[in-house]
Scaffold this active site. Sequence first.
Site, PDB file in Angstrom:
ATOM      1  N   LYS A   1       4.042  -0.786  10.698  1.00  8.94           N
ATOM      2  CA  LYS A   1       4.148  -1.536   9.436  1.00  8.94           C
ATOM      3  C   LYS A   1       4.012  -0.581   8.248  1.00  8.94           C
ATOM      4  O   LYS A   1       3.577   0.572   8.421  1.00  8.94           O
ATOM      5  CB  LYS A   1       3.045  -2.598   9.393  1.00  8.94           C
ATOM      6  CG  LYS A   1       1.632  -2.027   9.439  1.00  8.94           C
ATOM      7  CD  LYS A   1       0.582  -3.117   9.669  1.00  8.94           C
ATOM      8  CE  LYS A   1      -0.815  -2.521   9.722  1.00  8.94           C
ATOM      9  NZ  LYS A   1      -1.817  -3.514  10.154  1.00  8.94           N
TER      10      LYS A   1
ATOM     11  N   ARG B   1      -8.900 -14.179   9.033  1.00 14.15           N
ATOM     12  CA  ARG B   1      -7.754 -13.658   8.306  1.00 14.15           C
ATOM     13  C   ARG B   1      -6.489 -14.355   8.790  1.00 14.15           C
ATOM     14  O   ARG B   1      -5.836 -15.057   8.039  1.00 14.15           O
ATOM     15  CB  ARG B   1      -7.660 -12.141   8.504  1.00 14.15           C
ATOM     16  CG  ARG B   1      -6.594 -11.494   7.674  1.00 14.15           C
ATOM     17  CD  ARG B   1      -6.568  -9.984   7.821  1.00 14.15           C
ATOM     18  NE  ARG B   1      -5.970  -9.541   9.078  1.00 14.15           N
ATOM     19  CZ  ARG B   1      -5.617  -8.267   9.320  1.00 14.15           C
ATOM     20  NH1 ARG B   1      -5.830  -7.332   8.406  1.00 14.15           N
ATOM     21  NH2 ARG B   1      -5.080  -7.923  10.469  1.00 14.15           N
TER      22      ARG B   1
ATOM     23  N   TYR C   1      -7.482  13.492 -19.837  1.00 12.10           N
ATOM     24  CA  TYR C   1      -7.649  12.256 -20.609  1.00 12.10           C
ATOM     25  C   TYR C   1      -9.124  11.969 -20.866  1.00 12.10           C
ATOM     26  O   TYR C   1      -9.955  12.112 -19.967  1.00 12.10           O
ATOM     27  CB  TYR C   1      -7.056  11.068 -19.838  1.00 12.10           C
ATOM     28  CG  TYR C   1      -5.555  10.946 -19.957  1.00 12.10           C
ATOM     29  CD1 TYR C   1      -4.941  10.739 -21.195  1.00 12.10           C
ATOM     30  CD2 TYR C   1      -4.753  11.011 -18.816  1.00 12.10           C
ATOM     31  CE1 TYR C   1      -3.564  10.617 -21.287  1.00 12.10           C
ATOM     32  CE2 TYR C   1      -3.371  10.881 -18.913  1.00 12.10           C
ATOM     33  CZ  TYR C   1      -2.795  10.690 -20.153  1.00 12.10           C
ATOM     34  OH  TYR C   1      -1.445  10.556 -20.255  1.00 12.10           O
TER      35      TYR C   1
ATOM     36  N   MET D   1      -1.244  10.402 -14.204  1.00 12.00           N
ATOM     37  CA  MET D   1      -0.245   9.710 -13.383  1.00 12.00           C
ATOM     38  C   MET D   1       0.555  10.684 -12.514  1.00 12.00           C
ATOM     39  O   MET D   1       0.769  10.441 -11.331  1.00 12.00           O
ATOM     40  CB  MET D   1       0.714   8.909 -14.270  1.00 12.00           C
ATOM     41  CG  MET D   1       1.677   8.057 -13.468  1.00 12.00           C
ATOM     42  SD  MET D   1       2.985   7.314 -14.468  1.00 12.00           S
ATOM     43  CE  MET D   1       2.059   6.163 -15.461  1.00 12.00           C
TER      44      MET D   1
END
Length: 372
Positions: free
Chosen positions: A46, A145, A267, A315
């Site tokens: 998956k 779940r 930052y 980023m």
Amino acid sequence: MDASAANDIDECALSGILSIDLEALKTNYRLLAAQVAPAICGAVVKADAYGLGADRVAATLAEAGCLNFFVAHLVEAKSLKRYLPREAKIVVLNGLLPSGEPYAAASGFIPVINSLQQLNNWSAEAGRHGAPLPAILQFDTGMSRLGLSGEETTALCSNPELLRNVDVQFIMSHLASADESLNLQNSDQLSSMRAIAKRFPGTPVCLANSGGIFLGRDFHSAMARPGLALYGGIASDGACNPTKPVVSLSVRVIQTHTVPEGTLVGYGGSHRAPSRMRLATLAAGYADGLPRSLSGRGAAYAYGQRLPIVGRVSMDSMTVDISSLPEDALGLGSMVELIGQHQTLENIARDAGTISYEILTGLGQRYHRQYI
Ligand SMILES: *Cc1c(COP(=O)(O)O)cnc(C)c1O
């Protein structure tokens, strides 16, 4: 531009290289298959094979003898099919949403049935199809779940007609704490599954994920379905990790500079250079799957030296302290290691405050994937 420059464009344009060792993947599959034998060993592919490329990964696993593949969503089954031999089975773990049934039936996919509603839908599809359809029935043994609840299980057992038209190939459940070898939830779930299996005599059981395999024979039942361990992740706190690393990640240096004491880095100016420092800016950030939580915590490696991340992860880049290296050791275009010989997936995950699954699946699409 000469021909070699044109050929090299891929190499030199790359901000980072995610290497995937397909031989190690095969070795890991064979190792896990041997460990669970005579049970069958499937493979969970998956999320694009945990971010490594389901096309190449699944084809490689099929070469190693795997015939049972697990995905989460129907769309994943759809794209996986063309990479697998005809006889391979594709199981959809999350089950089907209403109106997904005709496509799944026509394609020969095996849905996991997680509720009586899904059972009814699949059974109705089999009616239209004119023949029984294969399925795996999942029971919730403690994770809350997915899977039939205790009440639904009782309702099903008192009305076996509900299973008319459905060819139940396995009954399954999922372990919530398989990575913790001493967690009592494991044996609780195993006993619950055994009690359920008694109500479906002759139907084989599928229970263990990677961690479950290392919990021992009792958990192997008829088929195991590892994911992480195939990809070299450590899936258990107990047994030593017998699988080989599959993934390594190197990223480029895009600038180096020397800053005087007191300089702010990144930052928010969250890092102030305590003394003169040499810094390297790397071409990968949180959009490349290196979480912002690595800010001021994680590291890259070069020449065997740990290069701590300083300031916040951006980023598309991050800054590391290279003061421990000779002046000219790294320059524009140099590669540094993020996952490899000096730093495992688990090391990065720990520094980022997460698990190796999340790091692996987050590495995503932005790197060049190099298959070895
Ligand atoms: C993802 C998943 C697995 C594989 O788990 P690993 O811990 O990666 O081995 C197995 N079964 C189910 C139901 C899953 O969702």
